[in-house]
Design an enzyme around this catalytic site. Sequence first.
Site, PDB file in Angstrom:
ATOM      1  CD  GLU A 163       7.299   8.717   1.300  1.00  0.00           C
ATOM      2  OE1 GLU A 163       7.940   8.974   2.773  1.00  0.00           O
ATOM      3  OE2 GLU A 163       6.711   8.795   0.902  1.00  0.00           O
ATOM      4  CG  ASN A 203       2.776   3.807  -1.762  1.00  0.00           C
ATOM      5  OD1 ASN A 203       3.116   3.370  -3.031  1.00  0.00           O
ATOM      6  ND2 ASN A 203       3.387   4.999  -0.886  1.00  0.00           N
ATOM      7  CG  HIS A 240       6.391  11.053  -7.074  1.00  0.00           C
ATOM      8  ND1 HIS A 240       5.476  12.070  -6.905  1.00  0.00           N
ATOM      9  CD2 HIS A 240       5.649  10.650  -5.546  1.00  0.00           C
ATOM     10  CE1 HIS A 240       4.155  11.908  -6.222  1.00  0.00           C
ATOM     11  NE2 HIS A 240       4.678  10.930  -4.621  1.00  0.00           N
ATOM     12  CD  GLU A 269       2.602   8.886  -3.104  1.00  0.00           C
ATOM     13  OE1 GLU A 269       3.157   9.538  -3.346  1.00  0.00           O
ATOM     14  OE2 GLU A 269       2.010   8.151  -1.983  1.00  0.00           O
ATOM     15  CG  ASP A 271       3.274  13.645  -9.771  1.00  0.00           C
ATOM     16  OD1 ASP A 271       4.890  12.993  -9.235  1.00  0.00           O
ATOM     17  OD2 ASP A 271       3.411  14.106  -8.468  1.00  0.00           O
TER      18      ASP A 271
END
Length: 476
Positions: A163, A203, A240, A269, A271
């Site tokens: 990030e 990432n 996400h 990650e 979701d």
Amino acid sequence: MEIRSRSLWLRTLIAGTVAAVGAFGALTVMPDANAAASTLGAAAAQSGRYFGTAIAAGRLSNSTYTTIAAREFNMVTAENEMKPDATQPNRGQFNFSAGDQIYNWATQRGMRVRGHTLAWHAQQPGWMQSLSGSSLRQAMIDHINGVMAHYRGKLHSWDVVNEAFNEDGSRRQSNLQGTGNDWIEVAFRTARAADSSTKLCYNDYNIENWTYGKTQGVYNMIRDFKSRGVPIDCVGLQTHFTGGSSLPGNFQTTLSSFAALGVDVVLTEVDVTNASTTQYAGLTQACLNVPRCIGITVWGVRDSDSWRASENPLLFDGNGNKKSAYTSVLNALNGAGPTPSSPGPSSSATPGTGTRIVGAQSGRCVDVPGASQTNGTRVQLYDCNGQANQTWTLTSSRQLTVYGTRCLDAAGSGNGAAVQIYACNGQANQQWNVNTNGTITGVQSGRCLDVWGTGNGQQVQLYDCNGQANQRFSLS
């Protein structure tokens, strides 16, 4: 993604509405119906991929949690236990107890582990937050060296930097950025020197839409790194999807564009708000349609384990029941064959009686590049000293050896430090048959070697010398 120190941000990414799964295109190679797998990890392994989850050490005492995790997944990411504040709470004093708990739990069950994360502006220990400039730079280097030394040769990959970009594609003005614009490059070079056997990943979130500024910023950095030889092996898209950030219509374009730079692509990650069946199926199919999209990780096991629990974003509900999104993902995974390619003539696959394994299409020896030693579900063929263009023999005990000397070591820790050969399901120390149709099959696993990729000798899977994918091999 942290669950302790950050609240859910409002997504600003403007994404196209998701279309039906078919909009991403269907794979051209379909497995036999009898090959359908009943779990996510097994289904993903059929195409040489993994399907993983984030694991929290504090939940390993929950039997429902561990039963689902051990049954369904073949890759694990520590949710928080390998981050800087957990692994080096005091300067120079490392603590790997929680990370090792997850690592040991996973590997004892035949699962592999991704490292998350080494250098990040968030979840730094207090002592690191108090530093700046050259002191912070050295602390970052020391941290990477310390953590990677502990896990050297053990992990599938590391999220080296997490990030580091703003939404407009510029660099985030973090304390790490304040040490100099080259800090990301330094982190990757340090990581490669610390462990040559693991994939090194960048990432980030909100890099799923190809036209978005942040996506382009990350893309340009990776393109620059590849052009200058900065070691980077993969890019992780957190995926996400929430609020204004749904599955974009150009998601597959993003994956293939990153892959075209010469890096693997991973969804790290995942979701999705209310576990949208369409979006889960769509993101899975998009990954399957891109050969270098090698794996998907959902960020948690059950909805109740999620950092976004109120949005019910995972594939299992709070009671551990499979949701409709689970079925859509499993069906997509089971619908994928090996990375598609044009097969060679069946007549050319007849096994010979000699001692070399040759590509059925190329007629040339197997090329064994030595640029990576990553332990993956996709087969990697090495001799013990990493030399290319080796001659291979099949012993009376049906083990592949190099020049009749040392057996290939599949465990990644014995008989040389290099990872050697893996079956499609990631089992170690396999024995192999050369079948009448020219395929090499694992005696123990019964699975064919997965031969993938588009380039000869750059990524280190199994290639014939002309770089064709999905080759059949015979003894000549």
